[in-house]
Design a protein around this motif. Structure first.
Motif, short mmCIF file in Angstrom:
data_model
loop_
_atom_site.label_atom_id
_atom_site.label_comp_id
_atom_site.label_asym_id
_atom_site.label_seq_id
_atom_site.Cartn_x
_atom_site.Cartn_y
_atom_site.Cartn_z
N THR A 84 24.54 -48.86 -14.10
CA THR A 84 24.97 -47.77 -13.22
C THR A 84 25.38 -48.35 -11.87
O THR A 84 25.10 -49.51 -11.58
N TYR A 102 26.64 -41.81 -7.13
CA TYR A 102 26.04 -42.35 -8.36
C TYR A 102 27.06 -42.26 -9.48
O TYR A 102 27.84 -41.31 -9.57
N THR A 104 27.16 -43.41 -13.93
CA THR A 104 26.71 -44.12 -15.12
C THR A 104 27.90 -44.88 -15.69
O THR A 104 28.89 -44.28 -16.09
N GLU A 136 19.58 -41.58 -3.75
CA GLU A 136 20.23 -40.60 -4.61
C GLU A 136 20.50 -41.19 -5.99
O GLU A 136 20.36 -40.50 -7.02
N GLN A 140 18.97 -39.96 -9.71
CA GLN A 140 19.79 -39.66 -10.88
C GLN A 140 19.32 -40.43 -12.11
O GLN A 140 19.37 -39.91 -13.22
N ARG A 143 16.60 -38.52 -13.59
CA ARG A 143 16.99 -37.22 -14.14
C ARG A 143 17.96 -37.30 -15.32
O ARG A 143 18.21 -36.30 -15.98
N ARG A 144 18.51 -38.48 -15.61
CA ARG A 144 19.57 -38.57 -16.62
C ARG A 144 19.20 -39.48 -17.78
O ARG A 144 20.01 -40.27 -18.26
N ASN A 181 18.39 -31.50 -0.70
CA ASN A 181 18.64 -31.96 -2.06
C ASN A 181 17.66 -31.24 -3.00
O ASN A 181 16.46 -31.23 -2.77
N ASP A 184 17.77 -32.31 -8.70
CA ASP A 184 18.13 -32.21 -10.11
C ASP A 184 19.20 -33.24 -10.47
O ASP A 184 19.53 -34.11 -9.66
N ALA A 185 19.74 -33.13 -11.69
CA ALA A 185 20.70 -34.12 -12.18
C ALA A 185 22.14 -33.80 -11.79
O ALA A 185 23.06 -34.52 -12.17
N LEU A 187 25.03 -33.53 -8.98
CA LEU A 187 25.44 -33.95 -7.64
C LEU A 187 26.27 -32.82 -7.06
O LEU A 187 27.48 -32.72 -7.28
N SER A 193 28.23 -34.56 -4.70
CA SER A 193 27.14 -35.02 -3.82
C SER A 193 27.32 -34.59 -2.37
O SER A 193 26.41 -34.80 -1.56
#
Length: 297
Positions: A84, A102, A104, A136, A140, A143-144, A181, A184-185, A187, A193
């Protein structure tokens, strides 16, 4: 390996010098353990700083990858690794229109060639101010897990490569971002974001703890003390290593972090968090721990 919660009592002496603790205070906490912490299986996530300041260090990371992957697989064969990256929020004064908080880049894989290809495709540029969106990005990752292809039965070790400090909750105000913020997942905002502030540390810690993420920071020498302070505040184990062409310190930090099987949590009367990692002796007969106390700013 049964789950348990043990109540403990801590006494903070007046000599501790903690803000908001004028005299001796007694607090009650819990030693928390669950079976997932005994798992020897782990998945690895690389979080790569791709801001412009890292342009002279990205070659170092590329150079250590072959040895790092070999050493990691020596600890655990066929370790799944996800890749990532992050720069910063794509809004002035934090970043430009092509930046991101962020991304992936590669879901977890055991294919070394795919990991090398992901890094070969990286170009470090962007970012307007010095701090970046490290917190941040960590949030993520927590959360992901599905998007990253992480195994639900394995711990997650997040190795974050950076040469800069991190933005934290409240910094968003410089760009007119005042919405907290929501951890959660998603942005939030357009661009992504820009509709919410950077995460606050307590919420980030809770997210990392719930997702069983062990953070390891591979940083340039100038930022070591910054991230040592962050590790102490998060109190989840992990560690800070100096970024170099030798991967052994990263592997050592991962191995040490995975041996921390317990977490101690407690709250002082003023809301300060007292946390610690406990390491069980290899002989199985004793456990030793050091309590770390932090006070809110």
């Amino acid at each position: 390996t049964a789950e348990f919660t043990e109540t403990v009592t801590l006494t903070v002496l007046p000599s501790s010098g903690l803000p908001g603790v004028p005299g001796a205070e007694t607090v009650t906490g819990r030693i928390i353990n669950d079976e997932s912490l005994f798992s020897t299986a782990f998945d690895l996530v690389f979080l790569q700083d791709l801001s412009g300041s890292f342009s002279d260090d990205i070659a170092t990371v590329r150079g250590l990858l072959p040895t790092l992957l070999t050493d990691i697989n020596g600890v655990q064969p066929n370790t799944p690794i996800a890749v990532t990256s992050f720069i910063d929020k794509p809004i002035e004064p934090f970043g430009g229109s092509t930046d991101y908080a962020y991304r992936t880049d590669l879901s977890a894989t055991t294919d070394a060639a795919a990991i090398f290809a992901a890094y070969d495709g990286f170009s470090a540029d962007g970012g307007e101010d010095v701090p970046d969106s490290q917190l941040e990005a960590l949030l993520q990752v927590a959360r992901r897990d599905g998007e990253l292809g992480l195994r639900p039965t394995a711990r997650t070790v997040a190795v974050l490569f950076t040469d800069a400090g991190y933005h934290m909750a409240g910094d968003g105000a410089a760009a007119g971002i005042t919405t907290p913020n929501n951890l959660d997942a998603v942005l939030d905002g357009t661009p992504a974001s820009t509709g919410e502030d950077y995460p606050e540390l307590a919420g980030l810690r809770d997210a990392l703890l719930a997702a069983d993420v062990l953070p390891v920071f591979a940083v340039t020498a100038s930022e070591a003390s910054t991230y040592e302070g962050l590790v102490n505040t998060l109190a989840l184990g992990g560690g800070v290593v100096e970024l170099s062409s030798d991967s052994s310190n990263i592997v050592d930090a991962i191995s040490t972090g995975l041996s921390n099987l317990f977490l101690l949590e407690a709250r002082l009367p003023d809301g300060s968090l007292a946390t610690s990692g406990l390491t069980v002796d290899e002989d199985g007969g004793t456990a030793s721990f050091e309590v770390r106390l932090s006070a809110p700013p």
